[in-house]
Design a protein around this motif. Structure first.
Motif, PDB file in Angstrom:
ATOM      1  N   HIS A 112     -11.314   6.061   4.066  1.00 43.71           N
ATOM      2  CA  HIS A 112     -10.983   5.426   2.785  1.00 43.71           C
ATOM      3  C   HIS A 112     -12.180   4.735   2.155  1.00 43.71           C
ATOM      4  CE1 HIS A 112     -11.063   1.293   4.325  1.00 43.71           C
ATOM      5  NE2 HIS A 112     -10.406   1.707   5.395  1.00 43.71           N
ATOM      6  N   THR A 171       4.135  12.376  -1.300  1.00 38.10           N
ATOM      7  CA  THR A 171       3.834  11.877   0.043  1.00 38.10           C
ATOM      8  C   THR A 171       5.025  11.172   0.693  1.00 38.10           C
ATOM      9  OG1 THR A 171       2.925   9.794  -0.833  1.00 38.10           O
ATOM     10  CG2 THR A 171       1.366  11.594  -0.432  1.00 38.10           C
ATOM     11  N   ASP A 206      -4.062   4.521   1.701  1.00 34.72           N
ATOM     12  CA  ASP A 206      -4.490   4.992   0.379  1.00 34.72           C
ATOM     13  C   ASP A 206      -4.738   6.493   0.336  1.00 34.72           C
ATOM     14  OD1 ASP A 206      -4.466   2.343  -0.375  1.00 34.72           O
ATOM     15  OD2 ASP A 206      -6.645   2.098  -0.298  1.00 34.72           O
ATOM     16  N   THR A 209       1.839   6.765  -6.904  1.00 37.92           N
ATOM     17  CA  THR A 209       0.766   7.614  -7.433  1.00 37.92           C
ATOM     18  C   THR A 209       0.926   9.061  -6.987  1.00 37.92           C
ATOM     19  OG1 THR A 209      -0.713   5.697  -7.301  1.00 37.92           O
ATOM     20  CG2 THR A 209      -1.741   7.846  -7.638  1.00 37.92           C
ATOM     21  N   TYR A 210       1.357   9.253  -5.742  1.00 43.02           N
ATOM     22  CA  TYR A 210       1.537  10.599  -5.191  1.00 43.02           C
ATOM     23  C   TYR A 210       2.955  10.700  -4.618  1.00 43.02           C
ATOM     24  CZ  TYR A 210      -3.556  10.584  -5.515  1.00 43.02           C
ATOM     25  OH  TYR A 210      -4.842  10.497  -5.978  1.00 43.02           O
ATOM     26  N   GLN A 257       1.018   4.119  -2.892  1.00 47.78           N
ATOM     27  CA  GLN A 257       0.780   5.520  -2.542  1.00 47.78           C
ATOM     28  C   GLN A 257       1.925   6.413  -3.035  1.00 47.78           C
ATOM     29  OE1 GLN A 257      -0.987   8.958  -0.690  1.00 47.78           O
ATOM     30  NE2 GLN A 257      -1.773   6.996  -1.377  1.00 47.78           N
ATOM     31  N   CYS A 260       0.832  -1.216   0.000  1.00 44.49           N
ATOM     32  CA  CYS A 260       0.000   0.000   0.000  1.00 44.49           C
ATOM     33  C   CYS A 260       0.858   1.254   0.000  1.00 44.49           C
ATOM     34  CB  CYS A 260      -0.931   0.003   1.210  1.00 44.49           C
ATOM     35  SG  CYS A 260      -2.182  -1.302   1.195  1.00 44.49           S
TER      36      CYS A 260
END
Length: 302
Positions: free
Chosen positions: A94, A51, A102, A47-48, A44, A40
């Motif tokens: 979430h 972070t 997420d 995608t980002y 994360q 996870c």
């Protein structure tokens, strides 16, 4: 002849019940890899990417905590807690078969842009929280109220996405923990009701009408798990909610159809705002319109 008719009827009944049990498992069974937090985190950060350095910084400061509580149900539930020392706290919820990790990108928004503490619970039967079957937000609303009471501060916001958005609306009609002076709710692409969402997916994925399968599955859910699709209604809760609420939805959402948010907005009696993210599909409003998303949330909270 009578024997044949009875036999045919028994086959039909068995088929309907079997279909209902299959649909129940298909809809409510947890993700097999739900405790794989490393995977996870990788997803994360992919995608980002922003972070990752933020999470690393929190960890160095001891400001990102794994928190476990014993729910009134007797289950052990987990949340990530981002601590800033503020008197403002965001509860970020979430979606279906997701986990707290997420939505670290939303936690970053609240911590960096708005100075909030952030609590990211794993729902029942999600992530590191105990539970055997997904509850689609309905019974979860009570768990989320408990998280609110545990991390109670003067100012609080509940911000949910998809199933988390539906949970946000469902809990907004309940009696809230005492001592919160300013409480607001943000629904991002939540469904009007579990019945509406499942009936829509049944039609889209299998080209089947609601009758008889939805009715059978609804009854089985009540018998097996103590709640039904028909009672799990976000729109009914919204009609009774006295708290300020911001509705966010992508204009191209086909999973939770965009038309649902218009029904929800109309049902909310007052203290409401809406933003339709142009071109965004399901749960993509932040991804497609980051600057505007932050601004809409900031304006609503201010």
């Amino acid at each position: 002849m009578v024997v044949v008719v009875v036999a045919v009827l028994m086959v039909i009944v068995a088929t309907i019940i079997g279909g209902g049990l299959y649909m129940l498992d298909y809809s409510l069974a947890p993700d097999d890899g739900r405790t794989d937090t490393a995977s996870c985190f990788r997803e994360q950060f992919k995608t980002y990417p922003e972070t990752k350095p933020w999470v690393d910084s929190l960890r160095r400061r001891g400001a990102l905590c794994d928190t476990f509580v014993m729910m009134p149900t007797g289950e052990r539930h987990h949340a990530l807690y981002v601590k800033t020392g503020s008197n403002k706290t965001a509860l970020v919820l979430h979606g279906w078969r997701g986990c707290a990790i997420d939505f670290l990108f939303l936690a970053r928004l609240y911590e960096r842009e708005l100075g909030y503490n952030v609590v990211l619970p794993d729902f029942h039967a999600h992530g590191l929280s105990e539970g055997k079957m997904i509850q689609m937000g309905w019974l979860d609303r009570k768990d989320m109220l408990y998280w609110l009471s545990v991390f109670r501060t003067d100012t609080m916001v509940v911000h949910g996405v998809s199933m988390g958005g539906a949970t946000t609306m469902m809990m907004s009609a309940e009696k809230q923990p005492e001592g919160i002076k300013d409480l607001r709710f943000i629904d991002d692409c939540g469904y009007t009701s579990v019945w509406d969402e499942f009936a829509g997916e049944l039609k889209k994925q299998f080209d089947l009408p609601a009758f008889p399968l939805m009715y059978t599955t609804n009854l089985l859910c009540k018998l097996c798990y103590g709640w039904s699709f028909s009672e799990a209604s976000a729109i009914d809760a919204v009609r009774r909610s006295p708290y300020p609420m911001l509705f966010i939805h992508g204009s191209n959402d086909n999973f939770v159809p965009t038309e649902m948010v218009h029904h929800l907005y109309q049902a909310k009696p007052s203290k409401k705002a809406i933003w339709i993210a142009e071109g965004a599909e399901h749960a993509e409003s932040y991804m497609k319109h980051r600057t505007e998303y932050v601004q809409k949330v900031t304006d609503f909270l201010n």
